[in-house]
Structure formats: structure tokens, C-alpha cells
Design an enzyme around this catalytic site. Structure first.
Site, PDB file in Angstrom:
ATOM      1  N   ILE A  96       0.848  -1.196  -0.117  1.00 29.05           N
ATOM      2  CA  ILE A  96       0.140   0.045   0.027  1.00 29.05           C
ATOM      3  C   ILE A  96       0.896   1.269  -0.002  1.00 29.05           C
ATOM      4  O   ILE A  96       1.975   1.267   0.742  1.00 29.05           O
ATOM      5  CB  ILE A  96      -0.887  -0.047   1.186  1.00 29.05           C
ATOM      6  CG1 ILE A  96      -1.499  -1.437   1.287  1.00 29.05           C
ATOM      7  CG2 ILE A  96      -1.820   1.222   1.289  1.00 29.05           C
ATOM      8  CD1 ILE A  96      -2.311  -1.636   2.543  1.00 29.05           C
ATOM      9  N   CYS A  97       0.589   2.257  -0.876  1.00 24.42           N
ATOM     10  CA  CYS A  97       1.400   3.372  -0.826  1.00 24.42           C
ATOM     11  C   CYS A  97       0.097   4.351  -0.182  1.00 24.42           C
ATOM     12  O   CYS A  97      -0.567   4.937  -0.375  1.00 24.42           O
ATOM     13  CB  CYS A  97       1.538   3.983  -2.093  1.00 24.42           C
ATOM     14  SG  CYS A  97       2.404   5.562  -2.392  1.00 24.42           S
ATOM     15  N   LEU A  98       1.007   4.738   1.194  1.00 19.80           N
ATOM     16  CA  LEU A  98       0.196   5.584   2.069  1.00 19.80           C
ATOM     17  C   LEU A  98       1.127   6.274   3.032  1.00 19.80           C
ATOM     18  O   LEU A  98       2.001   5.469   3.740  1.00 19.80           O
ATOM     19  CB  LEU A  98      -1.018   4.978   2.798  1.00 19.80           C
ATOM     20  CG  LEU A  98      -1.767   5.321   3.641  1.00 19.80           C
ATOM     21  CD1 LEU A  98      -2.924   6.664   3.238  1.00 19.80           C
ATOM     22  CD2 LEU A  98      -2.756   4.424   4.597  1.00 19.80           C
TER      23      LEU A  98
END
Length: 214
Positions: free
Chosen positions: A134-136
Site C-alpha cells: 500500500i502506498c500511504l
């Protein structure tokens, strides 16, 4: 649950009690430094978490006693630093009524470093790759000179809430799935078809021999 992982002693030592009773301390140059006893109403909440971070057992208790609709998380049977989580897709989005399984692995210096979070459920999303990464911002180390926004005041609940929000509000400026980012902006009907085609409910994953957690 607490017995399987042990309990934490809360009885203060006489030395700790003596230190906690002193609310001020004089320095060598004559200045007086205010000292906040931990776990009191005079201690700012953010400061209290930074100086006395709650254990994962405490976070588990909070999640159990004050659950958030659409979110759940529990440690695996053998390791309290490895958790399995469930997130329900937010309403009025292509993910509404869908169930997603995730894993969280907490580092030894948590909460000063973020957990590693992965989607175990296959998900079609601009900010999730084919491996479930996840890109967060809050899942990246924060602080001076770092690109992330993780802070020790965050916790498991805030991580899961942010991921649930991300499902309905992707950051298309920083995609891991470029096709999904373009389709989100151009064709929501086709986008939802892609979401449903890739999605598998937990029971379906287990029938297909796919892992849903630790």
C-alpha cells in the site's frame, strides 16, 4: 486473550512513585522545568503517548471494548506482533459491501516506526500493487528528512481507518497501479467491473487455498 500473551505489571516501584510526585525540577542554571506525571489529566495526550506508549495488548483491549464499525483486528495465535485485520469497503464507493483481509506486522520499536501492512485480499486500486503493498504516507517513517507521515501518536485503529478512507479516496498523483488511476478518473463503471473481477471474499479465498492472514 490476555493470558495467552502474558500480563503487564502495573505496580509502581517506590523509586518511581517518588519521582512521579515531583512536579517540578530545578536545573543548574536556576530555571525550573515542568514535569508531567504520566497518566494524569495534566499530561497532554500526545506527550503522554510519546513518553509512555501503550502496549499492543492495550491497543487490542481498546479495539475490543470500543469497536469501530467496518474494522476489526486481532493478533495471530502465536505472535502478538503479527495481526490479522478486516476492513469493509466504504459506502458509495466501488468497494461498498466488500470485505478485505489485511496483515499488520509491528516492528520492535513500534510505535516509533509504522507497522508493515499488506492486503491479503486481491484488490484493484490505484495505491495498491499486485502483492498487496500500500502506498500511504502514514505507513512510511516520518520525521525530519523523511518522506513519510508516521507518528508515534498513531495506532492500529487510525491505520485501518486511513486505509478504509483510501479505498474511496485514492491518491492518483502517486499510483502503484497506473491503469487503475487512469480508469478511476475516466470511467467509474468500468472501474467497478475491474474491482469486482479481482475481488475475492474471505470464504472464497479459503476455498481456493489462498491465505487470508498470518
Amino acid at each position: 486473550m490476555a493470558n495467552s500473551f502474558g500480563t503487564l505489571s502495573t505496580a509502581p516501584s517506590s523509586h518511581g512513585a517518588k519521582n512521579a510526585s515531583n512536579s517540578t525540577r530545578s536545573t543548574g542554571n536556576g530555571n525550573v522545568v515542568k514535569r508531567y506525571p504520566p497518566n494524569t489529566t495534566t499530561n497532554p495526550p500526545a506527550l503522554d503517548r510519546l513518553t509512555n506508549p501503550p502496549s499492543l495488548q492495550s491497543e487490542l483491549m481498546a479495539l475490543m471494548t470500543s469497536p469501530t464499525p467496518g474494522l476489526s483486528a486481532f493478533p495471530s495465535n502465536t505472535d502478538i506482533t503479527k495481526w490479522n485485520a478486516t476492513v469493509t469497503g466504504p459506502t458509495d464507493t466501488p468497494y461498498a459491501d466488500l470485505t478485505f483481509k489485511l496483515t499488520l506486522a509491528y516492528p520492535s520499536n513500534y510505535p516509533y516506526a509504522p507497522p508493515e501492512v499488506l492486503f491479503k485480499t486481491p484488490v484493484y486500486h490505484p495505491n495498491v500493487d499486485m502483492s498487496g503493498r500500500i502506498c500511504l504516507d502514514i505507513l512510511k517513517p516520518g520525521g525530519q528528512g523523511k518522506e513519510g507521515a508516521w507518528s508515534a501518536v498513531l495506532n492500529t485503529s487510525s491505520v485501518l481507518l486511513s486505509i478504509q478512507s483510501l479505498l474511496g479516496e485514492p491518491n492518483n498523483a502517486s499510483p502503484l497501479n497506473g491503469e487503475a488511476a487512469l480508469l478511476w478518473d475516466r470511467d467509474q463503471v468500468e472501474y467497478k467491473k475491474k474491482v469486482l473481477a479481482r475481488h475475492q471474499e474471505p470464504a472464497e479465498m479459503e476455498e481456493n487455498g489462498l491465505s487470508t492472514g498470518f
